[in-house]
Design a protein around this motif. Structure first.
Motif, mmCIF file in Angstrom:
data_model
loop_
_atom_site.group_PDB
_atom_site.id
_atom_site.type_symbol
_atom_site.label_atom_id
_atom_site.label_comp_id
_atom_site.label_asym_id
_atom_site.label_seq_id
_atom_site.Cartn_x
_atom_site.Cartn_y
_atom_site.Cartn_z
ATOM 1 N N GLY A 18 0.811 -1.210 0.000
ATOM 2 C CA GLY A 18 0.000 0.000 0.000
ATOM 3 C C GLY A 18 0.844 1.259 0.000
ATOM 4 O O GLY A 18 2.067 1.229 -0.147
ATOM 5 N N GLY A 19 0.165 2.393 0.169
ATOM 6 C CA GLY A 19 0.856 3.678 0.186
ATOM 7 C C GLY A 19 1.078 4.238 -1.196
ATOM 8 O O GLY A 19 0.789 3.615 -2.217
ATOM 9 N N LEU A 20 1.611 5.454 -1.245
ATOM 10 C CA LEU A 20 1.873 6.111 -2.523
ATOM 11 C C LEU A 20 3.023 5.446 -3.276
ATOM 12 O O LEU A 20 3.058 5.455 -4.505
ATOM 13 N N PHE A 21 3.959 4.873 -2.531
ATOM 14 C CA PHE A 21 5.130 4.233 -3.147
ATOM 15 C C PHE A 21 5.266 2.823 -2.576
ATOM 16 O O PHE A 21 6.059 2.597 -1.646
ATOM 17 N N PRO A 22 4.471 1.876 -3.088
ATOM 18 C CA PRO A 22 4.454 0.520 -2.521
ATOM 19 C C PRO A 22 5.826 -0.138 -2.472
ATOM 20 O O PRO A 22 6.182 -0.780 -1.488
ATOM 21 N N TRP A 44 10.541 -2.100 5.021
ATOM 22 C CA TRP A 44 10.261 -3.139 6.007
ATOM 23 C C TRP A 44 11.183 -4.340 5.835
ATOM 24 O O TRP A 44 11.523 -5.011 6.814
ATOM 25 N N THR A 45 11.607 -4.604 4.613
ATOM 26 C CA THR A 45 12.598 -5.668 4.398
ATOM 27 C C THR A 45 13.914 -5.292 5.064
ATOM 28 O O THR A 45 14.575 -6.142 5.682
ATOM 29 N N ARG A 46 14.293 -4.017 4.962
ATOM 30 C CA ARG A 46 15.515 -3.562 5.614
ATOM 31 C C ARG A 46 15.409 -3.703 7.134
ATOM 32 O O ARG A 46 16.350 -4.129 7.800
ATOM 33 N N ARG A 47 14.238 -3.371 7.681
ATOM 34 C CA ARG A 47 14.053 -3.514 9.130
ATOM 35 C C ARG A 47 14.148 -4.972 9.555
ATOM 36 O O ARG A 47 14.703 -5.292 10.611
ATOM 37 N N LEU A 48 13.599 -5.838 8.729
ATOM 38 C CA LEU A 48 13.673 -7.269 9.032
ATOM 39 C C LEU A 48 15.131 -7.719 9.052
ATOM 40 O O LEU A 48 15.558 -8.461 9.954
ATOM 41 N N ALA A 49 15.905 -7.273 8.071
ATOM 42 C CA ALA A 49 17.318 -7.639 8.013
ATOM 43 C C ALA A 49 18.093 -7.053 9.189
ATOM 44 O O ALA A 49 19.017 -7.691 9.721
#
Length: 218
Positions: free
Chosen positions: A33-37, A44-49
Motif C-alpha cells: 500500500g501507500g503512494l510508493f508501494p 520493512w525488508t531492511r528492518r527485518l534484516a
C-alpha cells in the motif's frame, strides 16, 4: 535468525515470536500500500534484516522482492512429509515415476519412500541414475521399471503421467497443501511457519489434510 512474512490487510507489524521452541521475527501487514508501494516493502525488508534475519518464509512467487533476505521454501518440508502427501493424493495404481535433473540425496530420499509404497518405480533422474538404481537394488532389492505411473513425483521436470506431486522450488504455486495439528481444536498452521520449524529441526507432529493442484500453466 529466521523470519516469517505474511501479507495481509492493515499496517505492517514486526515482532518477535516463538513456536515449538524456535524464536523468529514475524512481519505481517500490507507491504504493497501507500503512494510508493515498492518503497514501503524495501523499508520493512531492511528492518527485518536489521533484526538479524537472513532467511525467511516469504510470499510464494515474490521471494526476489525481499532481497537480500533468502527464502525458506516449502519443498524441504514437503519432502519430509512425502509419505503423508502420498496418502492425501491416494493414487490408484502400483507404479510411481520420479523425475529429477540429477540423482542427488533428495532424489534418493524420495526414491526410498516411493520404493517402499509402490510395487514398481520408474526413474528419470539424469546424472547419477545408474548409481541410484544400484543403491535401491542393494538396499531394498528393487529393480526399477514398470508401466504407466499412477503418481509422478518431480523435483523439476514437468510431470506427464498420473497424479502430480511437486517438490520443486515453486511447489507452493503449483500445489496447495493444507495441514492440521493432531489436536483439531487448534487453528491450522501456515505452511511458511512449518517450513521454518522444519529448517530449525523443530517440526512437531503434523497432519497433511489435502493436496490440491493449482492451474498455473506449464
Amino acid at each position: 535468525m529466521l523470519g516469517y512474512v505474511h501479507l495481509t490487510a492493515g499496517r505492517p507489524v514486526l515482532e518477535r515470536r516463538a513456536a515449538a521452541g524456535m524464536t523468529y521475527w514475524a512481519l505481517e501487514g500490507d507491504l504493497d500500500g501507500g503512494l510508493f508501494p515498492g518503497r514501503r516493502l524495501r523499508r520493512w525488508t531492511r528492518r527485518l534484516a536489521e533484526c538479524g534475519v537472513s532467511h525467511a518464509a516469504l510470499p510464494p512467487g515474490r521471494e526476489a522482492e525481499f532481497a537480500p533476505i533468502r527464502p525458506v521454501l516449502p519443498d524441504g518440508l514437503r519432502l519430509a512429509l512425502l509419505p503423508q502427501l502420498l496418502d492425501a493424493l491416494a493414487p490408484a495404481g502400483d507404479t510411481a515415476l520420479l523425475l529429477a535433473d540429477c540423482a542427488d540425496s533428495r532424489a534418493l530420499l524420495a526414491a526410498q519412500v516411493l520404493a517402499r509404497r509402490f510395487r514398481h518405480l520408474r526413474l528419470e533422474t539424469g546424472a547419477g541414475q545408474e548409481a541410484l538404481e544400484r543403491q535401491l537394488l542393494r538396499q531394498l532389492g528393487l529393480t526399477t521399471g514398470g508401466g504407466p505411473a499412477a503418481v509422478t513425483v518431480t523435483f523439476g521436470p514437468p510431470p506427464r503421467e498420473g497424479l502430480p506431486l511437486y517438490l520443486t522450488p515453486d511447489c507452493a504455486l503449483r500445489q496447495e497443501v493444507r495441514y492440521a495439528w493432531p489436536d483439531p481444536s487448534q487453528a491450522p498452521p501456515p505452511e511458511g511457519l512449518l517450513s521454518l520449524l522444519h529448517r530449525a529441526c523443530r517440526l512437531p507432529e503434523i497432519c497433511v489434510k489435502s493436496v490440491e493442484t493449482l492451474d498455473i500453466g506449464p
